[in-house]
Write an enzyme that holds these catalytic residues in place. Structure first.
Site, mmCIF file in Angstrom:
data_model
loop_
_atom_site.group_PDB
_atom_site.id
_atom_site.type_symbol
_atom_site.label_atom_id
_atom_site.label_comp_id
_atom_site.label_asym_id
_atom_site.label_seq_id
_atom_site.Cartn_x
_atom_site.Cartn_y
_atom_site.Cartn_z
ATOM 1 N N ASP A 188 0.837 -1.201 0.000
ATOM 2 C CA ASP A 188 0.000 0.000 0.000
ATOM 3 C C ASP A 188 0.876 1.257 0.000
ATOM 4 O O ASP A 188 1.575 1.523 0.978
ATOM 5 C CB ASP A 188 -0.899 -0.023 1.252
ATOM 6 C CG ASP A 188 -1.991 1.028 1.174
ATOM 7 O OD1 ASP A 188 -1.924 1.900 0.287
ATOM 8 O OD2 ASP A 188 -2.908 0.983 2.003
ATOM 9 N N ASP A 189 0.847 2.001 -1.077
ATOM 10 C CA ASP A 189 1.605 3.261 -1.190
ATOM 11 C C ASP A 189 3.121 3.034 -1.280
ATOM 12 O O ASP A 189 3.891 3.927 -0.934
ATOM 13 C CB ASP A 189 1.334 4.217 -0.010
ATOM 14 C CG ASP A 189 -0.093 4.745 0.036
ATOM 15 O OD1 ASP A 189 -0.925 4.314 -0.791
ATOM 16 O OD2 ASP A 189 -0.377 5.587 0.906
ATOM 17 N N CYS B 31 -6.266 4.355 -3.047
ATOM 18 C CA CYS B 31 -6.487 2.971 -2.610
ATOM 19 C C CYS B 31 -7.736 2.278 -3.157
ATOM 20 O O CYS B 31 -7.632 1.260 -3.832
ATOM 21 C CB CYS B 31 -6.565 2.925 -1.084
ATOM 22 S SG CYS B 31 -5.032 3.425 -0.310
ATOM 23 N N ARG C 212 -7.986 -0.763 -5.955
ATOM 24 C CA ARG C 212 -8.384 -2.127 -5.555
ATOM 25 C C ARG C 212 -9.637 -2.604 -6.303
ATOM 26 O O ARG C 212 -9.774 -3.793 -6.618
ATOM 27 C CB ARG C 212 -8.630 -2.164 -4.043
ATOM 28 C CG ARG C 212 -7.331 -2.182 -3.267
ATOM 29 C CD ARG C 212 -7.439 -1.494 -1.920
ATOM 30 N NE ARG C 212 -6.149 -0.892 -1.608
ATOM 31 C CZ ARG C 212 -5.174 -1.509 -0.932
ATOM 32 N NH1 ARG C 212 -5.379 -2.700 -0.438
ATOM 33 N NH2 ARG C 212 -4.027 -0.916 -0.728
ATOM 34 N N LYS D 141 -5.590 -5.462 3.999
ATOM 35 C CA LYS D 141 -6.456 -4.280 3.830
ATOM 36 C C LYS D 141 -7.404 -4.479 2.648
ATOM 37 O O LYS D 141 -6.960 -4.678 1.528
ATOM 38 C CB LYS D 141 -5.570 -3.054 3.602
ATOM 39 C CG LYS D 141 -6.312 -1.829 3.113
ATOM 40 C CD LYS D 141 -5.382 -0.654 3.020
ATOM 41 C CE LYS D 141 -6.010 0.479 2.227
ATOM 42 N NZ LYS D 141 -5.177 1.682 2.230
ATOM 43 N N HIS E 277 -10.629 -2.388 1.869
ATOM 44 C CA HIS E 277 -10.928 -1.025 1.416
ATOM 45 C C HIS E 277 -11.849 -0.941 0.203
ATOM 46 O O HIS E 277 -11.721 -0.046 -0.638
ATOM 47 C CB HIS E 277 -9.642 -0.222 1.166
ATOM 48 C CG HIS E 277 -9.831 1.230 1.506
ATOM 49 N ND1 HIS E 277 -8.848 2.183 1.413
ATOM 50 C CD2 HIS E 277 -10.945 1.881 1.945
ATOM 51 C CE1 HIS E 277 -9.348 3.353 1.771
ATOM 52 N NE2 HIS E 277 -10.612 3.193 2.100
ATOM 53 N N SER F 78 -8.131 1.929 5.256
ATOM 54 C CA SER F 78 -6.779 2.444 5.516
ATOM 55 C C SER F 78 -6.532 2.561 7.016
ATOM 56 O O SER F 78 -7.455 2.817 7.801
ATOM 57 C CB SER F 78 -6.598 3.807 4.851
ATOM 58 O OG SER F 78 -6.573 3.646 3.457
ATOM 59 N N HIS G 184 1.390 2.302 4.110
ATOM 60 C CA HIS G 184 0.503 3.463 4.261
ATOM 61 C C HIS G 184 0.755 4.055 5.644
ATOM 62 O O HIS G 184 0.948 3.318 6.611
ATOM 63 C CB HIS G 184 -0.953 2.967 4.141
ATOM 64 C CG HIS G 184 -1.969 4.044 3.965
ATOM 65 N ND1 HIS G 184 -2.365 4.861 4.993
ATOM 66 C CD2 HIS G 184 -2.701 4.423 2.881
ATOM 67 C CE1 HIS G 184 -3.281 5.698 4.540
ATOM 68 N NE2 HIS G 184 -3.504 5.456 3.262
ATOM 69 N N ASP H 212 -0.466 -0.730 -4.690
ATOM 70 C CA ASP H 212 -1.760 -0.194 -5.147
ATOM 71 C C ASP H 212 -1.664 1.171 -5.815
ATOM 72 O O ASP H 212 -2.473 1.533 -6.652
ATOM 73 C CB ASP H 212 -2.769 -0.132 -3.995
ATOM 74 C CG ASP H 212 -2.420 0.918 -2.948
ATOM 75 O OD1 ASP H 212 -1.230 1.283 -2.808
ATOM 76 O OD2 ASP H 212 -3.346 1.385 -2.251
ATOM 77 N N ASN H 213 -0.676 1.957 -5.391
ATOM 78 C CA ASN H 213 -0.473 3.284 -5.992
ATOM 79 C C ASN H 213 0.888 3.801 -5.543
ATOM 80 O O ASN H 213 1.562 3.169 -4.727
ATOM 81 C CB ASN H 213 -1.595 4.266 -5.613
ATOM 82 C CG ASN H 213 -1.847 4.378 -4.129
ATOM 83 O OD1 ASN H 213 -2.875 3.915 -3.624
ATOM 84 N ND2 ASN H 213 -0.915 4.943 -3.391
ATOM 85 N N LYS I 94 1.555 9.424 -5.230
ATOM 86 C CA LYS I 94 0.136 9.174 -4.910
ATOM 87 C C LYS I 94 -0.727 10.405 -5.226
ATOM 88 O O LYS I 94 -0.277 11.525 -5.046
ATOM 89 C CB LYS I 94 0.046 8.833 -3.420
ATOM 90 C CG LYS I 94 -1.341 8.517 -2.920
ATOM 91 C CD LYS I 94 -1.300 7.998 -1.492
ATOM 92 C CE LYS I 94 -2.716 7.706 -1.003
ATOM 93 N NZ LYS I 94 -2.725 7.017 0.297
HETATM 94 MG MG MG Z 1 -2.680 3.117 -1.293
#
Ligand code: MG
Length: 450
Positions: free
Chosen positions: A41-42, A81, A85, A135, A137, A160, A221, A273-274, A294
């Site tokens: 994540d991130d 996010c 997803r 996660k 989300h 998150s 994250h 994810d990003n 992001k």
């Molecule tokens: Mg993310």
């Protein structure tokens, strides 16, 4: 008499051989591969050793790349996010499934539409055991949870880790098992460790396969947390500790597959994810040499580090620079599993199994790849009709902006003026794409009374 007996024995042996070979062929043909999808994540494009991190040590991911294949032009479908997803789960651009932003707990009362068909649901049709650990989300109300979207089980924080609910006077994100809260607030220092143990347990319990483990980490994250063993150990500070613990986690998963003799029948995919949350400074990651991170459709927001591993099937120590994306996961897993892709709806992703297996003639199935309706990549060209700089403002930026990614991966030199025909062609393609999505998009899931 003896001749007759001999003939009988020979006939029996031949019959046995035929039965055995039929059995072996059919079990081999009928045994689809396992899938492990690890989703950070991130995490930034550069935040893996083999993607150029100068300080973060990732020996397990580096070994995974050495034994597998790095994808250098692999994209998520959104720079945030939930949207990212939604696309990963459905094989569609996020706008097509009505999820363009981020879901908030107890507020939006929305989620990924339960009528969408997820990759887990596709694999269920072929008898896969499925688990989501981490996660989610895509909606935290019961009717949107992973257990309602094709996963046999769920363990993790449903959104998150900077989002919070108040319950019995306590605040913070909850930890859930299936559809119940089991810890509130979740102890985030041990989350990566517990996700890993849960994932390993699932693999062991389903070693006879086929299985699909979706492991979307809560980290890196912000707020960042690492366990005692990793805290204060990385040269890149707490962010480095967190990535190095995720790397340990990847090592645990791959070691388990090796130990159980499952490596040659399991595709493992690692990505994020990003892009990195740059405004968080040292607590955010790094997307260099890409521009921004992001929240942005510049490359740093959506181009992700990606490694695929499947010993014997994915060629070792190779790199693929064809355009591929998270929307391709559903059609590709479906193809490899012998499952059908939903035919009653438009799916944007494509089967990239030939890119994964390193077929030298394989080319990207995406003549065009779209960035949230704002930008398009076609071959080496990327055209932006608009884009957001999240940290380093460039007041002289003009639009439409065109970049040649083959010579300018950092999107520094706008060559729109010199290439009016390319600008025209790509602008039309982007407009057509946006019109087509607007005409054929499907609704977000809205809360229904149970
Ligand atoms: Mg993310």
């Amino acid at each position: 008499m003896r001749n007759h007996a001999n003939r009988l024995t020979i006939c029996t042996l031949i019959a046995l051989a035929v039965v055995l070979s039929t059995y072996c062929t059919s079990t081999a043909a009928e045994k689809p591969p396992n899938f492990v999808l690890i989703f950070a994540d991130d995490q930034g494009y550069q935040d893996v050793g083999c993607f150029g991190s100068p300080k973060i040590k990732t020996p397990a991911l580096d070994r995974m790349a050495k034994e597998g294949r790095r994808f250098t032009d692999f994209y998520s479908a959104a720079p945030v996010c939930s949207a990212s997803r939604a696309a990963l789960m459905t094989g569609c651009y996020c706008a097509r499934v009505g999820v363009t932003g981020v879901f908030f707990p107890n507020r939006s009362r929305q989620g990924l539409n339960p009528d969408e068909v997820t990759v887990a649901e596709v694999l269920k049709t072929r008898g896969y055991a499925t688990a989501c650990v981490g996660k989610w989300h895509l909606g935290d109300e019961k009717q949107f949870l992973p257990t309602r979207q094709g996963f046999d089980s769920y363990f993790g924080i449903p959104y998150s880790n900077d989002m919070s609910i108040t319950r019995d006077g306590r605040r913070g994100p909850p930890l859930m098992r299936d559809e119940e809260i089991v810890e509130h607030p979740a102890d985030q220092t041990t989350l990566t460790k517990r996700y890993t143990e849960e994932g390993v347990k699932f693999i062991r319990a389903n070693k006879d396969g086929p299985f699909f483990l979706y492991l979307p980490h809560t980290m890196p994250h912000v707020p960042l947390f690492a366990s005692e063993k990793f805290k204060d150990t990385s040269a890149r500070g707490l962010y480095g500790d967190v990535i190095e613990e995720i790397d340990w986690s990847v090592g645990q998963i791959l070691d388990t597959l090796r130990e159980l003799d499952l490596a040659e029948n399991t595709l493992v995919l690692f990505t994020s994810d990003n892009g990195p949350w740059l405004s968080k400074g040292k607590n955010g990651g790094c997307a260099l040499p890409l521009r921004d991170g992001k929240f942005s459709t510049w490359e740093g927001g959506m181009r992700e580090p990606c490694i695929m591993w499947w010993p014997g099937k994915v060629p070792a120590d190779t790199t693929c620079s064809e355009v591929a994306a998270t929307i391709d996961v559903l059609p590709t897993f479906a193809k490899l599993a012998g499952a059908d892709v939903p035919r009653d709806r438009k799916i944007d992703g494509r089967d990239i199994s030939k890119l994964i297996s390193g077929n030298p003639d394989a080319r990207s199935p995406h003549d065009t790849y779209f960035f949230r309706g704002q930008a398009v990549r076609a071959g080496k060209w990327k055209l932006h009709l608009k884009a957001r700089d999240t940290v380093k403002k460039r007041p002289d930026q003009t639009f439409p902006a065109l970049y040649d990614l083959s010579t300018d991966i950092g999107e520094d030199h706008n060559v729109a003026t010199e290439n009016p025909d390319v600008v025209d062609r790509l602008t039309k393609l982007l407009q057509q794409h946006n019109e087509e999505i607007a005409a054929n998009k499907r609704p977000v899931g809205k809360m229904k009374k149970e």
